[in-house]
Design a protein around this motif. Structure first.
Motif, mmCIF file in Angstrom:
data_model
loop_
_atom_site.group_PDB
_atom_site.id
_atom_site.type_symbol
_atom_site.label_atom_id
_atom_site.label_comp_id
_atom_site.label_asym_id
_atom_site.label_seq_id
_atom_site.Cartn_x
_atom_site.Cartn_y
_atom_site.Cartn_z
ATOM 1 N N PHE A 111 0.564 -1.637 0.135
ATOM 2 C CA PHE A 111 0.143 -0.058 0.069
ATOM 3 C C PHE A 111 0.487 0.948 -0.338
ATOM 4 C CE2 PHE A 111 -3.701 -2.640 1.608
ATOM 5 C CZ PHE A 111 -4.241 -2.159 0.746
ATOM 6 N N GLY A 112 2.016 1.350 0.759
ATOM 7 C CA GLY A 112 2.936 2.672 0.552
ATOM 8 C C GLY A 112 3.210 2.422 -0.530
ATOM 9 N N ILE A 113 3.297 1.617 -1.468
ATOM 10 C CA ILE A 113 4.287 2.135 -2.513
ATOM 11 C C ILE A 113 3.528 2.347 -3.593
ATOM 12 C CG2 ILE A 113 4.915 0.433 -4.529
ATOM 13 C CD1 ILE A 113 7.066 -1.447 -2.972
ATOM 14 N N ALA A 114 1.794 2.265 -3.302
ATOM 15 C CA ALA A 114 0.689 2.789 -4.338
ATOM 16 C C ALA A 114 0.784 3.249 -3.998
ATOM 17 C CB ALA A 114 -0.260 1.336 -4.443
ATOM 18 N N PHE A 115 0.404 3.781 -2.868
ATOM 19 C CA PHE A 115 0.066 5.279 -2.490
ATOM 20 C C PHE A 115 1.145 6.574 -2.962
ATOM 21 C CE2 PHE A 115 -2.514 3.877 0.859
ATOM 22 C CZ PHE A 115 -3.961 3.964 0.166
ATOM 23 N N TYR A 116 2.674 5.946 -2.555
ATOM 24 C CA TYR A 116 3.430 6.952 -2.945
ATOM 25 C C TYR A 116 3.606 7.114 -4.648
ATOM 26 C CZ TYR A 116 8.364 8.327 -5.048
ATOM 27 O OH TYR A 116 9.606 9.224 -5.566
ATOM 28 N N ARG A 117 3.716 6.187 -5.359
ATOM 29 C CA ARG A 117 3.256 6.289 -7.412
ATOM 30 C C ARG A 117 1.993 7.223 -7.349
ATOM 31 N NH1 ARG A 117 3.405 0.500 -9.284
ATOM 32 N NH2 ARG A 117 4.233 1.907 -11.489
ATOM 33 N N MET A 118 1.020 6.640 -6.820
ATOM 34 C CA MET A 118 0.298 7.594 -7.205
ATOM 35 C C MET A 118 0.102 9.183 -6.344
ATOM 36 S SD MET A 118 -4.129 7.329 -5.996
ATOM 37 C CE MET A 118 -3.360 7.415 -3.464
ATOM 38 N N THR A 119 0.742 9.595 -5.919
ATOM 39 C CA THR A 119 0.976 11.061 -5.286
ATOM 40 C C THR A 119 2.245 11.288 -6.225
ATOM 41 O OG1 THR A 119 3.111 10.173 -3.589
ATOM 42 C CG2 THR A 119 0.384 10.856 -2.981
ATOM 43 N N HIS A 120 2.825 10.937 -6.777
ATOM 44 C CA HIS A 120 4.143 11.466 -7.431
ATOM 45 C C HIS A 120 3.357 11.445 -9.116
ATOM 46 C CE1 HIS A 120 7.940 11.532 -9.067
ATOM 47 N NE2 HIS A 120 6.895 10.283 -10.647
ATOM 48 N N ARG A 121 2.732 10.918 -9.417
ATOM 49 C CA ARG A 121 1.934 10.516 -10.789
ATOM 50 C C ARG A 121 1.464 12.039 -10.819
ATOM 51 N NH1 ARG A 121 -0.245 4.979 -11.751
ATOM 52 N NH2 ARG A 121 1.771 4.082 -12.389
ATOM 53 N N ALA A 122 0.553 11.817 -8.978
ATOM 54 C CA ALA A 122 -0.242 13.605 -9.245
ATOM 55 C C ALA A 122 0.292 14.877 -8.877
ATOM 56 C CB ALA A 122 -0.972 13.418 -8.288
ATOM 57 N N ALA A 123 1.318 14.961 -8.801
ATOM 58 C CA ALA A 123 2.214 15.983 -8.363
ATOM 59 C C ALA A 123 3.192 15.766 -9.732
ATOM 60 C CB ALA A 123 3.527 15.411 -6.872
ATOM 61 N N LEU A 124 3.453 15.102 -10.767
ATOM 62 C CA LEU A 124 4.008 15.504 -11.805
ATOM 63 C C LEU A 124 2.699 15.769 -12.946
ATOM 64 C CD1 LEU A 124 6.267 14.949 -13.659
ATOM 65 C CD2 LEU A 124 5.555 12.598 -14.546
ATOM 66 N N ALA A 125 1.490 15.728 -12.893
ATOM 67 C CA ALA A 125 0.590 15.719 -14.139
ATOM 68 C C ALA A 125 0.387 17.542 -13.402
ATOM 69 C CB ALA A 125 -0.696 15.334 -13.411
ATOM 70 N N ALA A 126 -0.017 18.038 -11.648
ATOM 71 C CA ALA A 126 0.114 18.959 -11.253
ATOM 72 C C ALA A 126 1.139 20.307 -12.256
ATOM 73 C CB ALA A 126 -0.005 18.847 -10.131
ATOM 74 N N ILE A 127 2.458 19.717 -12.300
ATOM 75 C CA ILE A 127 3.935 20.703 -13.046
ATOM 76 C C ILE A 127 3.646 20.346 -14.459
ATOM 77 C CG2 ILE A 127 6.039 20.428 -13.071
ATOM 78 C CD1 ILE A 127 6.674 18.980 -10.384
ATOM 79 N N GLN A 128 3.119 19.394 -14.832
ATOM 80 C CA GLN A 128 2.823 19.477 -16.597
ATOM 81 C C GLN A 128 2.028 19.099 -16.881
ATOM 82 O OE1 GLN A 128 5.821 16.641 -17.632
ATOM 83 N NE2 GLN A 128 8.158 17.850 -17.396
ATOM 84 N N PRO A 129 0.763 19.844 -16.647
ATOM 85 C CA PRO A 129 -1.372 19.710 -16.932
ATOM 86 C C PRO A 129 -1.048 18.558 -18.714
ATOM 87 C CG PRO A 129 -0.241 21.960 -17.116
ATOM 88 C CD PRO A 129 0.990 21.464 -17.425
ATOM 89 N N HIS A 130 -0.269 18.987 -19.538
ATOM 90 C CA HIS A 130 -0.145 18.208 -20.349
ATOM 91 C C HIS A 130 -0.008 16.275 -20.739
ATOM 92 C CE1 HIS A 130 3.554 19.394 -21.110
ATOM 93 N NE2 HIS A 130 3.565 18.218 -21.786
ATOM 94 N N VAL A 131 0.863 16.308 -18.954
ATOM 95 C CA VAL A 131 0.658 14.753 -18.662
ATOM 96 C C VAL A 131 -0.532 14.142 -18.049
ATOM 97 C CG1 VAL A 131 2.814 13.121 -17.461
ATOM 98 C CG2 VAL A 131 3.257 15.202 -18.774
ATOM 99 N N ASP A 132 -0.575 12.679 -19.031
ATOM 100 C CA ASP A 132 -1.505 11.796 -18.234
ATOM 101 C C ASP A 132 -1.085 11.152 -16.839
ATOM 102 O OD1 ASP A 132 -3.574 10.507 -17.996
ATOM 103 O OD2 ASP A 132 -3.750 8.734 -19.525
ATOM 104 N N ALA A 133 -2.586 11.405 -16.131
ATOM 105 C CA ALA A 133 -1.963 10.489 -14.545
ATOM 106 C C ALA A 133 -2.089 9.541 -14.492
ATOM 107 C CB ALA A 133 -2.433 11.530 -13.772
#
Length: 106
Positions: free
Chosen positions: A73-95
Motif C-alpha cells: 500500500f505504501g508503494i501504491a500511494f507513493y506512486r499515486m501521489t508522484h503521478r499527481a504531482a507530476l501531472a500538476a507540474i506538467q498539465p499535458h501529462v496523463d496522470a
C-alpha cells in the motif's frame, strides 16, 4: 399458520447450519500435527516431532503479512501521489501514465 411454518423452517436451518464441522488448520499447523517418519532415505534419524518447526514458520508467516501489505500500500500511494504531482507540474501529462524520467530541473 404461515408464521409457524417459517419458524419451523428457521429452526431446521439453524440446527443444520450449527452442526459441528471438521476444522482445517493452516498448512503449517497441519504439518505440525503430523508425525514425520523416524528415518530419512539414507537411514539417518530425523526429528519425529515437527510441531515446533511448523509453529515457528506459521508465526513468521503471520508476522510478515502485515509488513508485506503495508509495503504494498505504501508503494501504491507513493506512486499515486508522484503521478499527481507530476501531472500538476506538467498539465499535458496523463496522470495514469507512469513516466520513467523525472522532469528536468532548470
Amino acid at each position: 399458520m404461515r408464521r409457524f411454518l417459517c419458524a419451523i423452517v428457521l429452526c431446521i436451518v439453524s440446527v443444520a447450519v450449527s452442526q459441528p464441522t471438521v476444522v482445517v488448520a493452516c498448512p503449517m499447523c497441519k504439518l505440525a500435527n503430523e508425525d514425520a517418519p523416524a528415518t530419512d532415505a539414507n537411514g539417518m534419524p530425523i526429528d519425529v516431532n515437527a510441531r515446533p518447526r511448523a509453529y515457528m514458520y506459521s508465526i513468521l508467516f503471520m508476522l510478515s503479512m502485515p509488513a508485506t501489505l503495508l509495503t504494498g500500500f505504501g508503494i501504491a500511494f507513493y506512486r499515486m501521489t508522484h503521478r499527481a504531482a507530476l501531472a500538476a507540474i506538467q498539465p499535458h501529462v496523463d496522470a495514469s501514465y507512469s513516466p520513467s524520467i523525472l522532469p528536468a530541473r532548470g
